[in-house]
Write an enzyme that holds these catalytic residues in place. Structure first.
Site, mmCIF file in Angstrom:
data_model
loop_
_atom_site.group_PDB
_atom_site.id
_atom_site.type_symbol
_atom_site.label_atom_id
_atom_site.label_comp_id
_atom_site.label_asym_id
_atom_site.label_seq_id
_atom_site.Cartn_x
_atom_site.Cartn_y
_atom_site.Cartn_z
ATOM 1 N N HIS A 1 23.654 -82.338 -14.146
ATOM 2 C CA HIS A 1 23.280 -81.019 -13.651
ATOM 3 C C HIS A 1 23.583 -80.798 -12.173
ATOM 4 O O HIS A 1 24.024 -79.731 -11.773
ATOM 5 C CB HIS A 1 21.803 -80.764 -13.913
ATOM 6 N N ASP B 1 24.557 -82.774 -19.023
ATOM 7 C CA ASP B 1 23.623 -81.926 -18.288
ATOM 8 C C ASP B 1 22.301 -81.821 -19.047
ATOM 9 O O ASP B 1 22.274 -81.349 -20.192
ATOM 10 C CB ASP B 1 24.249 -80.534 -18.107
ATOM 11 N N SER C 1 22.705 -73.139 -12.066
ATOM 12 C CA SER C 1 21.487 -73.296 -12.853
ATOM 13 C C SER C 1 20.727 -71.965 -12.955
ATOM 14 O O SER C 1 21.246 -71.006 -13.511
ATOM 15 C CB SER C 1 20.635 -74.405 -12.224
#
Length: 418
Positions: free
Chosen positions: A389, A360, A189
């Site tokens: 995610h 996601d 991320s």
């Protein structure tokens, strides 16, 4: 702020304890073991109360704490697992791997599952020298050479500074300490975002990266569906957002998540799964429900309000750019131009292995599709259709679908030499 806090709890954002409340008091080892046995007797997972160091050593792994000082004075704490449980420290030279967490996370993101399910332990047991980084402002990196977290100036940064200062400081420290020329960098991320920013702007840094593994890659965030979107309409009313977020730290310090982890998640089925889903985008069928109290206890780990404003600005933008001060004079002061500079991931030559999911809500597939053609040296693009995610760090099938591939890339197995 109290109203804001409870609003975020409703959206699934539970804020993280301070480093002091995160760790068990400094008892002797015998007293710690007694305390853990007490918690187990009352069906409370002792890992709720452990910091990153204790999570590692409780599973039989060696752990070292290292402090890294950035050029602008922030003191970052890293945990190092120099080898696995069954590998003697005098064995042959190991691949050196840096693991970087995402937005509102910490090094525990790679430690919160069981030892055969967490990426840090898996790589250490495979023979890697594993370094876990903590970005400025989270519970393990709340220090500066002259500023204090109680001062507003301590929090005057966003992911721009993580890319410019934290990332090179960490990589330089690790290469120097391990006496190696190159490391593998694994980001999740925001950890990928600072990689795309830092490696594209700093060629000296880029040359020290043997492989960049991008889990849930983030650069442009135009299409995210997380609660951050709620603030996008106000992204350029900086004073409003800074007042809302407290002009300093964001989602850090408190006891609420410990209560939720110990007294709610442990005993009331369904509540914490939904909270975590709303924040991170869990695939509930891919979640080890017995670990939910641990996830809740360790997440979120905090960041700056300015960093959240930067992400909110990104939702309003069609590109990947630096923080916008919304004043030509201020932008000129910071950047030498009236508008914020754009990052150019197309300038990055680092080999990249991309792992992405079709569900996601933070690394949205449309934004990832914008990013991929800009990357010149993609050695692997692995799409896991059903993933969301946080499947990349907590998913039950992550060891099978993702970590085995990362292992083969690092150790050059099955012809995966780049």
């Amino acid at each position: 702020m109290l109203l804001l806090y409870f609003a975020f709890v409703c959206f699934g954002i539970i804020h993280q304890s301070s480093a002091q409340t995160q760790k068990i008091p400094d008892f002797s080892q015998a007293l710690k073991e007694t305390f853990h046995a007490f918690l187990r007797f009352f069906n409370v997972d002792p890992e709720i109360y452990m910091g990153a160091n204790e999570l590692i050593t409780s599973k039989g792994y060696p752990c070292e704490d290292h402090q890294v000082i950035t050029e602008d004075g922030y003191i970052l704490t890293m945990q190092r697992i120099p080898h696995g449980r069954n590998i003697n420290s005098s064995t042959a030279r190991r691949p050196v791997v840096v693991l970087q967490h995402g937005l509102l996370g910490s090094s525990t993101n790679y430690l919160d599952n069981l030892s055969n399910e967490s990426l840090a332990y898996i790589l250490a047991d495979a023979g890697a020298d594993v370094w876990l980084s903590n970005s400025r402002g989270n519970i393990y990196s709340r220090a500066h050479i002259h500023l204090k977290p109680s001062e507003e100036a301590f929090w005057d940064w966003s992911f721009d500074e993580m890319a410019k200062y934290d990332l090179p400081a960490v990589v330089d420290y690790v290469t120097s300490t391990t006496n190696t020329d190159k490391v593998t960098y694994i980001g999740h991320s925001q950890g990928t975002l600072i990689g795309f920013a830092g490696f594209s702007e700093n060629q000296t840094l880029s040359e020290k990266i043997e492989l960049f593994v991008a889990l849930a890659p983030v650069a442009r965030v135009r299409h995210i569906e997380s609660p951050i979107r709620l603030f996008a309409p106000f992204a350029y009313e900086l004073e409003f957002l800074f007042d809302l977020f407290g002009k300093g730290e964001f989602l850090s310090n408190g006891e609420v998540e410990k209560f939720l982890a110990k007294d709610v998640c442990t005993h009331v089925s369904g509540i914490c799964e939904n909270v975590m889903f709303l924040l991170f985008g869990f695939n509930l069928h891919n979640l080890n429900e017995s670990r939910i109290p641990v996830y809740v206890a360790h997440n979120p780990a905090g960041t700056s309000a300015k960093n959240m404003v930067h992400f909110a600005q990104g939702v309003r933008s069609e590109t990947f750019q630096k923080f916008d001060y919304r004043s030509a004079a201020e932008n000129i002061k910071h950047y030498g131009q009236p508008t914020p500079p754009v990052y150019h991931p197309e300038n990055m030559t680092t080999p990249v292995a991309v792992f992405r999911g079709d569900h996601d809500i933070l690394a949205d597939p449309e934004d990832v599709a914008w990013l991929l053609p800009k990357l010149k040296n993609v050695i692997l693009d692995k799409d896991i259709p059903q993933w969301e995610h946080v499947d990349f760090v907590f998913g039950l099938d992550a060891p099978t679908l993702c970590y085995t591939v990362i292992h083969d890339l690092i150790f050059h197995k099955n012809g995966s030499v780049y």
